[in-house]
Design a protein around this motif. Structure first.
Motif, PDB file in Angstrom:
ATOM      1  N   LEU A  26      -0.897  67.495 -33.520  1.00  0.00           N
ATOM      2  CA  LEU A  26      -1.428  66.166 -33.265  1.00  0.00           C
ATOM      3  C   LEU A  26      -0.469  65.131 -33.820  1.00  0.00           C
ATOM      4  O   LEU A  26       0.007  65.265 -34.929  1.00  0.00           O
ATOM      5  CB  LEU A  26      -2.783  66.008 -33.960  1.00  0.00           C
ATOM      6  CG  LEU A  26      -3.937  66.777 -33.346  1.00  0.00           C
ATOM      7  CD1 LEU A  26      -5.166  66.618 -34.197  1.00  0.00           C
ATOM      8  CD2 LEU A  26      -4.204  66.291 -31.942  1.00  0.00           C
ATOM      9  N   PRO A 352     -14.033  68.774 -29.716  1.00  0.00           N
ATOM     10  CA  PRO A 352     -13.394  69.116 -30.989  1.00  0.00           C
ATOM     11  C   PRO A 352     -14.231  68.629 -32.166  1.00  0.00           C
ATOM     12  O   PRO A 352     -14.981  67.664 -32.029  1.00  0.00           O
ATOM     13  CB  PRO A 352     -12.059  68.385 -30.931  1.00  0.00           C
ATOM     14  CG  PRO A 352     -12.166  67.410 -29.837  1.00  0.00           C
ATOM     15  CD  PRO A 352     -13.199  67.899 -28.897  1.00  0.00           C
ATOM     16  N   HIS A 356     -11.271  66.444 -37.241  1.00  0.00           N
ATOM     17  CA  HIS A 356      -9.933  65.982 -36.868  1.00  0.00           C
ATOM     18  C   HIS A 356      -9.871  64.466 -36.853  1.00  0.00           C
ATOM     19  O   HIS A 356      -8.893  63.870 -37.267  1.00  0.00           O
ATOM     20  CB  HIS A 356      -9.557  66.519 -35.490  1.00  0.00           C
ATOM     21  CG  HIS A 356      -9.490  68.000 -35.458  1.00  0.00           C
ATOM     22  ND1 HIS A 356      -8.672  68.710 -36.302  1.00  0.00           N
ATOM     23  CD2 HIS A 356     -10.153  68.901 -34.711  1.00  0.00           C
ATOM     24  CE1 HIS A 356      -8.839  69.996 -36.053  1.00  0.00           C
ATOM     25  NE2 HIS A 356      -9.729  70.142 -35.097  1.00  0.00           N
ATOM     26  N   ARG A 357     -10.946  63.872 -36.351  1.00  0.00           N
ATOM     27  CA  ARG A 357     -10.977  62.414 -36.333  1.00  0.00           C
ATOM     28  C   ARG A 357     -11.046  61.884 -37.757  1.00  0.00           C
ATOM     29  O   ARG A 357     -10.351  60.947 -38.118  1.00  0.00           O
ATOM     30  CB  ARG A 357     -12.190  61.940 -35.540  1.00  0.00           C
ATOM     31  CG  ARG A 357     -12.428  60.469 -35.706  1.00  0.00           C
ATOM     32  CD  ARG A 357     -13.699  60.075 -35.057  1.00  0.00           C
ATOM     33  NE  ARG A 357     -13.715  60.603 -33.693  1.00  0.00           N
ATOM     34  CZ  ARG A 357     -14.444  60.103 -32.728  1.00  0.00           C
ATOM     35  NH1 ARG A 357     -15.181  59.058 -32.966  1.00  0.00           N
ATOM     36  NH2 ARG A 357     -14.442  60.638 -31.536  1.00  0.00           N
ATOM     37  N   GLU A 358     -11.874  62.531 -38.567  1.00  0.00           N
ATOM     38  CA  GLU A 358     -12.016  62.080 -39.946  1.00  0.00           C
ATOM     39  C   GLU A 358     -10.689  62.124 -40.676  1.00  0.00           C
ATOM     40  O   GLU A 358     -10.381  61.274 -41.489  1.00  0.00           O
ATOM     41  CB  GLU A 358     -13.053  62.942 -40.674  1.00  0.00           C
ATOM     42  CG  GLU A 358     -14.466  62.490 -40.359  1.00  0.00           C
ATOM     43  CD  GLU A 358     -15.502  63.473 -40.835  1.00  0.00           C
ATOM     44  OE1 GLU A 358     -15.162  64.363 -41.631  1.00  0.00           O
ATOM     45  OE2 GLU A 358     -16.665  63.350 -40.379  1.00  0.00           O
ATOM     46  N   LYS A 360      -7.799  61.545 -39.454  1.00  0.00           N
ATOM     47  CA  LYS A 360      -7.043  60.352 -39.088  1.00  0.00           C
ATOM     48  C   LYS A 360      -7.589  59.126 -39.806  1.00  0.00           C
ATOM     49  O   LYS A 360      -6.842  58.294 -40.306  1.00  0.00           O
ATOM     50  CB  LYS A 360      -7.118  60.124 -37.581  1.00  0.00           C
ATOM     51  CG  LYS A 360      -6.254  61.075 -36.779  1.00  0.00           C
ATOM     52  CD  LYS A 360      -6.628  61.002 -35.326  1.00  0.00           C
ATOM     53  CE  LYS A 360      -5.791  61.930 -34.482  1.00  0.00           C
ATOM     54  NZ  LYS A 360      -4.406  61.470 -34.373  1.00  0.00           N
ATOM     55  N   GLN A 361      -8.932  59.058 -39.839  1.00  0.00           N
ATOM     56  CA  GLN A 361      -9.553  57.923 -40.520  1.00  0.00           C
ATOM     57  C   GLN A 361      -9.176  57.917 -41.984  1.00  0.00           C
ATOM     58  O   GLN A 361      -8.871  56.878 -42.564  1.00  0.00           O
ATOM     59  CB  GLN A 361     -11.072  58.007 -40.375  1.00  0.00           C
ATOM     60  CG  GLN A 361     -11.529  57.781 -38.946  1.00  0.00           C
ATOM     61  CD  GLN A 361     -13.031  57.955 -38.788  1.00  0.00           C
ATOM     62  OE1 GLN A 361     -13.655  58.712 -39.525  1.00  0.00           O
ATOM     63  NE2 GLN A 361     -13.607  57.261 -37.829  1.00  0.00           N
ATOM     64  N   GLN A 362      -9.148  59.116 -42.550  1.00  0.00           N
ATOM     65  CA  GLN A 362      -8.824  59.215 -43.963  1.00  0.00           C
ATOM     66  C   GLN A 362      -7.419  58.698 -44.242  1.00  0.00           C
ATOM     67  O   GLN A 362      -7.192  57.966 -45.197  1.00  0.00           O
ATOM     68  CB  GLN A 362      -8.944  60.664 -44.392  1.00  0.00           C
ATOM     69  CG  GLN A 362      -8.754  60.850 -45.869  1.00  0.00           C
ATOM     70  CD  GLN A 362      -8.654  62.323 -46.234  1.00  0.00           C
ATOM     71  OE1 GLN A 362      -8.845  63.195 -45.388  1.00  0.00           O
ATOM     72  NE2 GLN A 362      -8.342  62.588 -47.478  1.00  0.00           N
TER      73      GLN A 362
END
Lengths: 375, 227
Positions: A26, A352, A356-358, A360-362
């Motif tokens: 990613l 998914p 995975h999104r978290e 990125k947010q992190q």
């Protein structure tokens, strides 16, 4: 790629369990940049995230895995056209009926032998098993003949012994038939509806095949238990697993599920590569039923494919099941000339995980907080 | 190959090109059309939210829900227009306008404090507390000479973002004579592989690689074409 240092302890420790290298793949955010005080522009500029999103809309590696690539038409021109028309007539009106006939004869022979063997030889388990094995191999040969399968097998033929499991890349259910005609494998597969389902629960059950429903969480445990029992048995058929868990178009391999690699058995990789000269053997289960897929194969000139039985692999000391699975995937991809992608094939059926999104947010949150401190 | 693209006539392509202000070449539009048809699995003439989310790389994007609202029900022409902000040929103003539209959820030409807070919430999730988030935003707004109550218009966005370098999608179309090794250049660059026995390219293949240039990460999208 990005190791996030610092205080926001990641929620990603369990994230790596089932997904080996997705983060490498990613595109990582670009928030590690010139330092200085946080300004309005830094918050308003959401271009990296937007670029990633647009990039995924324009092209992504996941959908590529399940795209049917039609065979390239061989030099279409006006001179070959009449010839091609003759071919169509021949394939649909001569070849196809003959093949249906072959298949019907095959079924008649098979059923008239299988039913008595199954019912009458109740007491003689050993003999019954042996005969049933032969018969299943026979009917699979009829299937392969019904689409003029030109299959080249390379490497030593699998033998029966306990504590070994065969894993292969998966393109279509015909993989199973092609492998089965040589050796009566017990296979683990998704439970299908219709006539395939009927076959699964009657005939293939007797070869020791295990069926499950992908979407049932309960089924997973049952299958795991059945698996362990199966590999320990001495007189069971060799186990065949398609660890991708779904059909891929034979250009890519998706992530291997680790189940097959946790059994403590020797893993024998099998690589299957189809030649698309006459027909694309990829079963796009979203677009066609298995029956249509079979009809498509039966009306083509031939199904050409190579099967390689590769060198058995065992878990190296210190290796995790996931690393082992990746190593075997490497071996298969190299042999069959497939590109590896880091996706879980089940994403075809589900979304998914939000982790995975978290992640990125992190990383963005970290960036904002770090810049805040640097007054 | 190209069986779907044959459904686009020269007129169609030109019409789309005009609609997106010539930010995409004809070949790019053909490729985008193939992609559009691929994603539009139900053949509805538009890509549904579910179909977009079936692309995992899109689904994991923090802004995916917001973008989905913008993408809702777009036909191919509008879809290309949507993507045109990402073309290297698009002007900086177009790009900033696009970003503005992402913020301006009710499309009334004004971005409020809450609009900005919403986007920041999408981007940071639960890793920053709501209170902290408001504080951060208020601080930077005041720093830039606005207040919590100011309505920010496109001109303000241009002022704020105009002299920063937005990170852009890079598309490189490789053009060279047959057999000079375009495909191998591509695979060497993105996967560090070189194959002696690769076949001629038919259609278009492309790969992406993230590059670090002067501290900025740029996603290079390299297009490998047949000729």
């Amino acid at each position: 790629m990005m190791t996030s240092p610092g205080k926001l302890k990641s929620s990603s420790s369990e994230l790596d369990l089932d997904r080996p290298n997705i983060e490498d793949y990613l595109p990582s955010g670009s928030f590690h940049e010139p330092r200085g005080k946080l300004r309005l522009r830094d918050l308003l500029d959401i271009s990296p995230t937007l670029t990633e999103a647009a990039g995924a809309i324009v092209d992504d590696s996941f959908t590529r895995c399940f795209k049917s690539n039609s065979p390239e038409p061989w030099n279409w021109n006006i001179y070959l056209f009449p010839l091609w028309c003759c071919g169509v007539v021949f394939r649909y009106f001569i070849l196809f009926p003959v093949r249906v006939l072959v298949l019907t004869i095959g079924w008649i022979i098979f059923l008239s032998a299988f039913i008595p063997v199954h019912l009458l030889l109740k007491g003689h388990d050993k003999l019954r098993k042996k005969l049933e094995r032969r018969l299943v191999e026979l009917i699979c040969s009829f299937f392969v003949a019904s689409w003029t399968g030109v299959v080249k097998y390379h490497g030593p033929r699998p033998s029966m012994r306990p504590k070994q499991v065969f894993v292969a890349n998966h393109t279509s259910m015909i993989d199973f038939i092609i492998l089965e005609q040589m050796t009566a494998f017990a296979v683990i597969m998704q439970k299908h509806p219709g006539w395939v389902g009927l076959l699964q629960s009657t005939i293939l059950e007797s070869v020791g095949c295990i069926w499950f429903n992908r979407s049932e969480a309960k089924d997973r445990e049952i299958v795991a238990k059945k698996l362990r029992d199966h590999v320990l048995g001495t007189d069971t058929n060799p186990l065949l697993i398609f660890p991708e868990g779904t059909c891929v178009n034979n250009h890519y391999t998706v992530m291997f599920k680790k189940g097959a690699f946790e059994l403590g058995c020797t893993v024998c990789p099998v690589a299957i590569k189809y030649n698309k000269i006459f027909v694309d053997a990829f079963w796009n289960s979203r677009k066609q039923s298995f029956t249509t897929h079979l009809l498509q194969l039966m009306t083509s000139w031939a199904v050409v494919c190579d099967v390689w039985y590769l060198e058995p692999q065992t878990l190296k000391p210190g290796e995790t099941a996931i690393e082992f699975a990746e190593r075997v995937r490497d071996i298969i991809s190299v042999r069959a000339g497939l590109k590896k992608v880091p996706w879980d094939g089940y994403l075809k059926y589900s979304r998914p995980s939000p982790k995975h999104r978290e992640r990125k947010q992190q990383s963005f949150a970290e960036y904002v907080l770090q810049r805040l401190e640097e007054k | 190959m190209g069986n779907t693209s044959s459904m686009l006539t020269q007129y169609d392509i030109e019409e789309v090109q005009v609609h997106c202000n010539h930010t995409f070449s004809q070949q790019e539009i053909v490729s985008l059309y193939q992609r559009f048809c691929q994603l539009d699995r139900s053949n509805g003439g538009f890509i549904s939210a579910d179909e977009f989310l079936s692309v995992p790389e899109f689904a994991v994007n923090p802004l995916s829900q917001r973008l989905l609202r913008m993408l809702y029900g777009l036909n191919f022409k509008e879809f290309v227009a949507f993507l045109s902000a990402f073309s290297p040929r698009a002007s900086l103003h177009q790009k900033i306008e696009f970003i503005f539209k992402v913020y301006d959820s009710d499309s009334n030409g004004k971005v409020t404090f809450n609009d900005m807070l919403d986007v920041l919430r999408d981007l940071t999730g639960h890793f920053i507390s709501e209170q902290e988030r408001e504080q951060v935003l208020t601080d930077v707004l005041e720093e830039a000479g606005y207040t919590k109550d100011s309505l920010i218009v496109l001109a303000d966005f241009v002022k704020v973002l105009g002299n920063s370098d937005l990170k852009l999608e890079v598309e490189v179309v490789l053009i060279g004579d047959s057999g000079v090794g375009k495909s191998n250049l591509l695979s060497r660059f993105t996967r560090n592989e070189f194959s002696l026995e690769s076949k001629s390219t038919i259609g278009v293949e492309f790969a992406t690689r993230s590059l670090n240039v002067d501290g900025k990460v740029i996603k290079a999208q390299i297009w490998d074409t047949a000729s």
